[in-house]
Scaffold this active site. Structure first.
Site, short mmCIF file in Angstrom:
data_model
loop_
_atom_site.label_atom_id
_atom_site.label_comp_id
_atom_site.label_asym_id
_atom_site.label_seq_id
_atom_site.Cartn_x
_atom_site.Cartn_y
_atom_site.Cartn_z
N SER A 125 0.64 -1.12 -0.29
CA SER A 125 0.16 -0.03 -0.11
C SER A 125 0.77 1.12 0.04
CB SER A 125 -0.75 0.05 1.31
OG SER A 125 -1.59 1.32 1.40
N TYR A 150 -2.16 -1.23 10.98
CA TYR A 150 -2.39 -1.83 9.69
C TYR A 150 -1.33 -1.45 8.44
CZ TYR A 150 -3.87 -2.01 4.66
OH TYR A 150 -3.90 -2.16 3.30
N LYS A 154 2.03 -3.88 6.58
CA LYS A 154 2.43 -3.62 4.94
C LYS A 154 3.92 -3.33 4.92
CE LYS A 154 -1.47 -4.47 3.43
NZ LYS A 154 -1.94 -5.99 2.59
P1 NAD Z 1 -11.06 -7.29 0.81
O1 NAD Z 1 -11.37 -7.02 2.27
O2 NAD Z 1 -12.22 -6.71 0.03
O3 NAD Z 1 -10.40 -8.51 0.56
C1 NAD Z 1 -9.69 -9.25 1.35
C2 NAD Z 1 -10.32 -10.81 1.19
O4 NAD Z 1 -9.44 -11.66 2.01
C3 NAD Z 1 -11.71 -10.78 1.90
O5 NAD Z 1 -12.42 -11.79 0.71
C4 NAD Z 1 -11.62 -11.75 2.89
O6 NAD Z 1 -12.66 -12.50 3.37
C5 NAD Z 1 -10.32 -12.59 2.70
N1 NAD Z 1 -9.55 -12.90 4.08
C6 NAD Z 1 -9.26 -11.97 4.79
N2 NAD Z 1 -8.45 -12.59 5.83
C7 NAD Z 1 -8.32 -14.03 5.43
C8 NAD Z 1 -7.79 -15.44 6.12
N3 NAD Z 1 -7.44 -15.28 7.25
N4 NAD Z 1 -8.12 -16.48 5.53
C9 NAD Z 1 -8.77 -16.21 4.07
N5 NAD Z 1 -9.26 -15.14 3.47
C10 NAD Z 1 -9.23 -14.15 4.40
O7 NAD Z 1 -9.90 -6.23 0.56
P2 NAD Z 1 -9.24 -5.64 -0.74
O8 NAD Z 1 -9.73 -4.27 -0.84
O9 NAD Z 1 -9.57 -6.45 -1.78
O10 NAD Z 1 -7.72 -5.44 -0.65
C11 NAD Z 1 -6.91 -6.54 -0.84
C12 NAD Z 1 -5.66 -6.59 -0.34
O11 NAD Z 1 -5.01 -5.34 -0.93
C13 NAD Z 1 -5.43 -6.36 1.12
O12 NAD Z 1 -4.10 -7.14 1.65
C14 NAD Z 1 -5.40 -4.94 1.51
O13 NAD Z 1 -4.55 -4.78 2.59
C15 NAD Z 1 -4.65 -4.45 0.19
N6 NAD Z 1 -4.66 -3.24 0.06
C16 NAD Z 1 -5.99 -2.59 -0.12
C17 NAD Z 1 -6.32 -1.19 -0.27
C18 NAD Z 1 -7.63 -0.83 -0.53
O14 NAD Z 1 -7.91 0.47 -0.51
N7 NAD Z 1 -8.68 -1.43 -0.82
C19 NAD Z 1 -5.25 -0.34 -0.58
C20 NAD Z 1 -4.05 -0.81 -0.47
C21 NAD Z 1 -3.49 -2.21 -0.16
C1 WQD Z 2 -9.54 9.33 0.81
C2 WQD Z 2 -9.72 10.87 1.50
C3 WQD Z 2 -10.17 11.25 3.57
C4 WQD Z 2 -13.84 9.16 4.02
C5 WQD Z 2 -7.15 4.37 3.03
C6 WQD Z 2 -5.96 3.68 4.02
C7 WQD Z 2 -4.79 3.06 3.22
C8 WQD Z 2 -5.24 2.46 1.89
C9 WQD Z 2 -6.46 3.00 1.26
C10 WQD Z 2 -5.12 0.06 2.36
C11 WQD Z 2 -9.01 11.19 2.56
C12 WQD Z 2 -11.31 11.65 2.84
C13 WQD Z 2 -12.66 9.73 3.31
C14 WQD Z 2 -14.78 10.23 4.28
C15 WQD Z 2 -13.42 11.98 3.64
N1 WQD Z 2 -5.78 1.07 2.13
N2 WQD Z 2 -12.58 10.96 3.30
N3 WQD Z 2 -14.82 11.39 4.23
O1 WQD Z 2 -7.13 7.54 3.81
O2 WQD Z 2 -6.40 7.82 1.69
O3 WQD Z 2 -6.38 5.51 2.57
O4 WQD Z 2 -7.33 3.41 2.24
O5 WQD Z 2 -3.92 -0.06 2.30
O6 WQD Z 2 -4.02 2.43 3.91
O7 WQD Z 2 -5.54 4.53 4.75
O8 WQD Z 2 -8.39 6.57 1.75
O9 WQD Z 2 -10.77 6.51 0.93
O10 WQD Z 2 -10.35 6.50 3.52
O11 WQD Z 2 -9.95 8.61 2.18
O12 WQD Z 2 -13.37 13.25 3.64
O13 WQD Z 2 -16.04 9.90 4.77
O14 WQD Z 2 -10.96 10.97 1.57
O15 WQD Z 2 -9.99 12.26 4.69
O16 WQD Z 2 -8.71 12.51 2.23
P1 WQD Z 2 -7.00 7.03 2.29
P2 WQD Z 2 -10.04 7.05 2.23
#
Ligand code: NAD
Ligand code: WQD
Length: 340
Positions: A125, A150, A154
């Site tokens: 991330s 969290y 990462k």
């Molecule tokens: P998500 O929660 O939609 O998907 C994760 C999936 O993993 C879910 O279906 C959940 O049921 C499954 N899971 C969790 N723990 C498990 C376990 N112990 N055993 C089996 N299955 C398990 O999340 P996402 O948004 O698709 O994110 C996927 C990956 O990307 C994650 O590692 C997350 O940290 C990373 N990531 C997400 C974002 C974001 O904003 N969505 C940003 C950066 C990184």
């Molecule tokens: C985006 C912008 C908020 C909600 C998070 C995690 C990051 C990554 C992605 C996994 C920010 C603003 C949000 C609301 C708002 N996940 N906001 N009102 O914070 O960039 O990242 O998700 O790795 O680790 O921290 O994403 O979508 O929460 O926020 O004003 O109700 O929207 O302040 O500026 P963020 P976000």
């Protein structure tokens, strides 16, 4: 060729399963449904006409992980999405996050090591950069002390993979640092399904748009940006999914320069919270009810990617605009609400 996708029924995982199928891979999904629904399998099948092999179990169960790799000895690569991802929850329940995001990672790497190596892609991330000193953010920017357990999972996750690769030349890994994934599949069959009140901006906007939430709170308009709201790099989840296939192909074809590489995945363009709201209003034709409130603790002012490395080395580039992504998120939200 068989690829394991952990967390393959989640938001990014499900879109990646579809892109892998598009490229002819056979996909095995492991998911414990802790943050997803079994119905996602039907959605995936509806797009490609092919259902991935599905094994429902919790990857924290080490013996089950071992049995799985014995049973599927022909797995050629792993894309590891499974993790817990709620930043606030990680502050309240750090051990849950360290166990799920790091314990599981170790179990999988142990199995790949036993195989004598494999190809591994990790969901990292942009959170690892914290508030970067320079925009756009390159992969060379320093990793900053994590703001939350969290975020720490990462950073430490990347270190665990890097250290493991160093002493296991047969193991090839790529960590992908996602910026802000949004949107849904254009088919309307899969998309983001947040459980409870969304923490992220775009699902909160679309849920407000359909009337499920009354009002969006905009967290702060006194940041040192043009309109005072925070800036992020919002990337369409289908673009993000395609990058996983490009990264996997780099590993499978032995094109990697070292056996541990890191790539940013974003669009390269920063958008403010108010610009995201405007995009929503443009593509939906709806007015969004929002109010400005105080800053959310832990938010960085701005983060957007320098994507040149991924563009050049992976031969991948995000194609969708913010409006494209927002439109797909809106269409998906309407489909979800009409079926509930
Ligand atoms: P998500 O929660 O939609 O998907 C994760 C999936 O993993 C879910 O279906 C959940 O049921 C499954 N899971 C969790 N723990 C498990 C376990 N112990 N055993 C089996 N299955 C398990 O999340 P996402 O948004 O698709 O994110 C996927 C990956 O990307 C994650 O590692 C997350 O940290 C990373 N990531 C997400 C974002 C974001 O904003 N969505 C940003 C950066 C990184
Ligand atoms: C985006 C912008 C908020 C909600 C998070 C995690 C990051 C990554 C992605 C996994 C920010 C603003 C949000 C609301 C708002 N996940 N906001 N009102 O914070 O960039 O990242 O998700 O790795 O680790 O921290 O994403 O979508 O929460 O926020 O004003 O109700 O929207 O302040 O500026 P963020 P976000």
């Amino acid at each position: 060729m068989k690829i394991l996708v952990t967390g393959g029924l989640g938001f990014i995982g499900s879109h990646t399963v579809v892109e892998l199928q598009n490229e002819g891979f056979e996909v095995v999904v492991v998911d414990n449904l802790s943050n997803s629904s079994i119905d996602v399998l039907d959605g995936i099948e509806a797009i490609r006409g092919k259902r991935p092999i599905f094994e429902e179990f919790d990857l924290r169960d080490k013996p089950k992980v071992q049995d799985f790799f014995q049973k599927h000895a022909d797995i050629a690569g792993v894309i590891h999405f499974a993790a817990s991802k709620a930043v606030g929850e990680s502050v309240a329940e750090p051990l849950l996050y360290y166990e799920n995001n790091l314990g599981v990672l170790v179990y999988i790497l142990q199995e790949l090591k036993k195989k004598g190596g494999s190809n591994f892609i990790f969901s990292s991330s942009c959170t690892v950069y914290g508030q970067a000193d320079q925009m756009p953010i390159t992969e060379a920017a320093p990793v900053k002390p994590a703001e939350s357990p969290y975020g720490n999972t990462k950073q430490v996750g990347e270190e665990i993979i890097r250290d493991t690769c160093k002493v296991n030349p047969g193991l090839k890994a790529i960590a992908l640092r996602y910026f802000n994934p949004i949107g849904a599949h254009p088919s309307g069959k899969i998309g983001e399904l947040p459980i409870g009140v969304p923490q992220n901006l775009v699902p909160f906007i679309t849920q407000t748009g359909v009337g499920l939430r009354e009002q969006l709170s905009v967290f702060g308009d006194d940041y040192p940006t043009e309109d005072g709201t925070c800036i992020r790099d919002y990337i369409h989840v289908v673009d993000l999914a395609k990058a996983h296939v490009a990264a996997l192909q780099r590993l499978l074809e032995d094109r990697n320069e070292s056996n541990y590489e890191v790539f940013n995945l974003g669009t390269g363009k920063g958008s403010s919270v108010l610009e995201v709201i405007q995009s929503f209003e443009r593509v939906s034709g709806e007015r969004l009810n929002y109010k400005i409130v105080g800053r959310r603790p832990g938010d960085v002012i701005q983060a957007y990617a320098d994507t040149q490395k991924a563009n050049k080395v992976l031969g991948w580039k995000a194609k969708s605009s913010l409006d494209d992504a927002m439109k797909s998120a809106w269409e998906w939200e309407k489909i979800v609400r009409s079926s509930n």
